[in-house]
Write a protein that holds these residues in place. Structure first.
Motif, PDB file in Angstrom:
ATOM      1  N   GLY A  28      38.205  41.108  50.076  1.00  0.00           N
ATOM      2  CA  GLY A  28      38.331  42.562  50.085  1.00  0.00           C
ATOM      3  C   GLY A  28      39.675  43.015  50.628  1.00  0.00           C
ATOM      4  N   VAL A  29      40.136  42.373  51.692  1.00  0.00           N
ATOM      5  CA  VAL A  29      41.439  42.705  52.272  1.00  0.00           C
ATOM      6  C   VAL A  29      42.552  42.350  51.293  1.00  0.00           C
ATOM      7  CG1 VAL A  29      43.072  42.119  54.119  1.00  0.00           C
ATOM      8  CG2 VAL A  29      40.652  42.487  54.653  1.00  0.00           C
ATOM      9  N   ILE A  30      42.441  41.196  50.675  1.00  0.00           N
ATOM     10  CA  ILE A  30      43.454  40.757  49.708  1.00  0.00           C
ATOM     11  C   ILE A  30      43.509  41.721  48.527  1.00  0.00           C
ATOM     12  CG2 ILE A  30      43.916  38.952  47.984  1.00  0.00           C
ATOM     13  CD1 ILE A  30      42.868  37.012  50.272  1.00  0.00           C
ATOM     14  N   MET A  31      42.369  42.106  48.016  1.00  0.00           N
ATOM     15  CA  MET A  31      42.354  43.018  46.882  1.00  0.00           C
ATOM     16  C   MET A  31      42.885  44.392  47.278  1.00  0.00           C
ATOM     17  SD  MET A  31      41.640  41.089  44.444  1.00  0.00           S
ATOM     18  CE  MET A  31      41.986  42.442  43.334  1.00  0.00           C
ATOM     19  N   GLU A  32      42.624  44.813  48.484  1.00  0.00           N
ATOM     20  CA  GLU A  32      43.175  46.085  48.960  1.00  0.00           C
ATOM     21  C   GLU A  32      44.703  46.039  48.962  1.00  0.00           C
ATOM     22  OE1 GLU A  32      43.142  48.879  52.950  1.00  0.00           O
ATOM     23  OE2 GLU A  32      41.535  47.435  52.671  1.00  0.00           O
ATOM     24  N   VAL A  33      45.269  44.926  49.413  1.00  0.00           N
ATOM     25  CA  VAL A  33      46.727  44.768  49.402  1.00  0.00           C
ATOM     26  C   VAL A  33      47.258  44.825  47.975  1.00  0.00           C
ATOM     27  CG1 VAL A  33      48.615  43.131  49.857  1.00  0.00           C
ATOM     28  CG2 VAL A  33      46.844  43.499  51.584  1.00  0.00           C
ATOM     29  N   LEU A  34      46.601  44.120  47.057  1.00  0.00           N
ATOM     30  CA  LEU A  34      47.056  44.093  45.675  1.00  0.00           C
ATOM     31  C   LEU A  34      46.938  45.467  45.009  1.00  0.00           C
ATOM     32  CD1 LEU A  34      45.589  40.676  44.465  1.00  0.00           C
ATOM     33  CD2 LEU A  34      47.904  41.174  45.267  1.00  0.00           C
ATOM     34  N   PHE A  35      45.828  46.150  45.219  1.00  0.00           N
ATOM     35  CA  PHE A  35      45.660  47.476  44.613  1.00  0.00           C
ATOM     36  C   PHE A  35      46.601  48.508  45.240  1.00  0.00           C
ATOM     37  CE2 PHE A  35      41.323  45.956  43.196  1.00  0.00           C
ATOM     38  CZ  PHE A  35      41.648  45.951  41.852  1.00  0.00           C
ATOM     39  N   ASN A  36      46.864  48.394  46.544  1.00  0.00           N
ATOM     40  CA  ASN A  36      47.841  49.291  47.174  1.00  0.00           C
ATOM     41  C   ASN A  36      49.236  49.052  46.606  1.00  0.00           C
ATOM     42  OD1 ASN A  36      46.014  50.646  48.801  1.00  0.00           O
ATOM     43  ND2 ASN A  36      46.368  49.337  50.574  1.00  0.00           N
ATOM     44  N   ALA A  37      49.576  47.797  46.399  1.00  0.00           N
ATOM     45  CA  ALA A  37      50.876  47.473  45.804  1.00  0.00           C
ATOM     46  C   ALA A  37      50.973  48.085  44.413  1.00  0.00           C
ATOM     47  CB  ALA A  37      51.080  45.959  45.747  1.00  0.00           C
ATOM     48  N   ALA A  38      49.901  47.988  43.648  1.00  0.00           N
ATOM     49  CA  ALA A  38      49.892  48.553  42.293  1.00  0.00           C
ATOM     50  C   ALA A  38      50.072  50.068  42.336  1.00  0.00           C
ATOM     51  CB  ALA A  38      48.590  48.189  41.580  1.00  0.00           C
ATOM     52  N   ALA A  39      49.442  50.715  43.291  1.00  0.00           N
ATOM     53  CA  ALA A  39      49.516  52.173  43.386  1.00  0.00           C
ATOM     54  C   ALA A  39      50.889  52.657  43.835  1.00  0.00           C
ATOM     55  CB  ALA A  39      48.446  52.680  44.342  1.00  0.00           C
ATOM     56  N   GLN A  40      51.601  51.839  44.601  1.00  0.00           N
ATOM     57  CA  GLN A  40      52.866  52.274  45.188  1.00  0.00           C
ATOM     58  C   GLN A  40      54.105  51.693  44.529  1.00  0.00           C
ATOM     59  OE1 GLN A  40      52.522  51.293  49.327  1.00  0.00           O
ATOM     60  NE2 GLN A  40      50.776  52.635  49.643  1.00  0.00           N
ATOM     61  N   CYS A  41      53.943  50.748  43.628  1.00  0.00           N
ATOM     62  CA  CYS A  41      55.098  50.022  43.095  1.00  0.00           C
ATOM     63  C   CYS A  41      56.006  50.867  42.218  1.00  0.00           C
ATOM     64  CB  CYS A  41      54.667  48.754  42.369  1.00  0.00           C
ATOM     65  SG  CYS A  41      53.807  49.050  40.812  1.00  0.00           S
ATOM     66  N   VAL A  88      51.185  46.193  36.788  1.00  0.00           N
ATOM     67  CA  VAL A  88      50.764  45.599  38.066  1.00  0.00           C
ATOM     68  C   VAL A  88      49.277  45.863  38.284  1.00  0.00           C
ATOM     69  CG1 VAL A  88      51.070  45.672  40.571  1.00  0.00           C
ATOM     70  CG2 VAL A  88      53.075  45.646  39.078  1.00  0.00           C
ATOM     71  N   LYS A  89      48.825  47.078  37.986  1.00  0.00           N
ATOM     72  CA  LYS A  89      47.392  47.370  38.133  1.00  0.00           C
ATOM     73  C   LYS A  89      46.558  46.509  37.194  1.00  0.00           C
ATOM     74  CE  LYS A  89      43.808  50.838  38.339  1.00  0.00           C
ATOM     75  NZ  LYS A  89      42.830  49.883  37.904  1.00  0.00           N
ATOM     76  N   ASP A  90      47.044  46.297  35.978  1.00  0.00           N
ATOM     77  CA  ASP A  90      46.323  45.422  35.051  1.00  0.00           C
ATOM     78  C   ASP A  90      46.155  44.022  35.640  1.00  0.00           C
ATOM     79  OD1 ASP A  90      46.025  47.436  33.175  1.00  0.00           O
ATOM     80  OD2 ASP A  90      47.663  46.728  31.884  1.00  0.00           O
ATOM     81  N   TYR A  91      47.210  43.497  36.248  1.00  0.00           N
ATOM     82  CA  TYR A  91      47.111  42.169  36.857  1.00  0.00           C
ATOM     83  C   TYR A  91      46.209  42.179  38.085  1.00  0.00           C
ATOM     84  CZ  TYR A  91      49.967  39.473  33.741  1.00  0.00           C
ATOM     85  OH  TYR A  91      50.411  38.795  32.630  1.00  0.00           O
ATOM     86  N   ALA A  92      46.260  43.241  38.879  1.00  0.00           N
ATOM     87  CA  ALA A  92      45.356  43.341  40.028  1.00  0.00           C
ATOM     88  C   ALA A  92      43.904  43.346  39.543  1.00  0.00           C
ATOM     89  CB  ALA A  92      45.670  44.586  40.847  1.00  0.00           C
ATOM     90  N   ASP A  93      43.646  44.075  38.450  1.00  0.00           N
ATOM     91  CA  ASP A  93      42.297  44.094  37.880  1.00  0.00           C
ATOM     92  C   ASP A  93      41.877  42.704  37.388  1.00  0.00           C
ATOM     93  OD1 ASP A  93      42.003  46.833  38.345  1.00  0.00           O
ATOM     94  OD2 ASP A  93      42.618  47.396  36.314  1.00  0.00           O
ATOM     95  N   MET A  94      42.796  42.006  36.710  1.00  0.00           N
ATOM     96  CA  MET A  94      42.473  40.649  36.235  1.00  0.00           C
ATOM     97  C   MET A  94      42.193  39.708  37.402  1.00  0.00           C
ATOM     98  SD  MET A  94      44.892  39.883  32.938  1.00  0.00           S
ATOM     99  CE  MET A  94      46.382  40.762  33.398  1.00  0.00           C
ATOM    100  N   ILE A  95      42.982  39.827  38.464  1.00  0.00           N
ATOM    101  CA  ILE A  95      42.741  38.985  39.652  1.00  0.00           C
ATOM    102  C   ILE A  95      41.372  39.278  40.226  1.00  0.00           C
ATOM    103  CG2 ILE A  95      43.481  38.586  42.035  1.00  0.00           C
ATOM    104  CD1 ILE A  95      46.412  38.985  40.968  1.00  0.00           C
TER     105      ILE A  95
END
Length: 101
Positions: A28-41, A88-95
């Motif tokens: 959950g923490v890892i996915m939060e980091v990835l989704f935050n990165a996607a939202a801010q990139c 980036v969001k697409d990759y976060a979703d795939m992960i």
């Protein structure tokens, strides 16, 4: 979090389910980091230590991790901010899917 841990401390149990809770929380923490990165990139360079650590976890612990991390990192290099955010969001979703999140 403390309240739940206090509650679990009073339970006698065997098996690996408590370890699965910890792994699920870590994911959950890892996915939060990835989704935050996607939202801010689109607005800023999000490549920092927490993102590197999250991607390292994905690389070593998720099926197809090396391929997904490579795609995520490549998406971060997209020059157009709007396109970068979408990729980036697409990759976060795939992960998330491959990690069972």
């Amino acid at each position: 979090m403390v309240e739940r841990n206090k509650h679990l401390a009073n339970v006698a149990f065997g098996g690996a389910w408590s370890e699965e809770i910890s792994e699920r929380e870590a994911l959950g923490v890892i996915m939060e980091v990835l989704f935050n990165a996607a939202a801010q990139c689109g607005e800023k360079d999000v490549r920092d230590r927490p993102l590197a650590d999250a991607l390292d976890y994905v690389y070593h612990n998720v099926e197809k991790g090396p391929m997904l991390v490579a795609g995520f990192q490549k998406a971060l290099l997209e020059p157009l901010p709007d396109v970068r955010e979408v990729r980036v969001k697409d990759y976060a979703d795939m992960i998330a899917v491959w990690a069972g999140y």
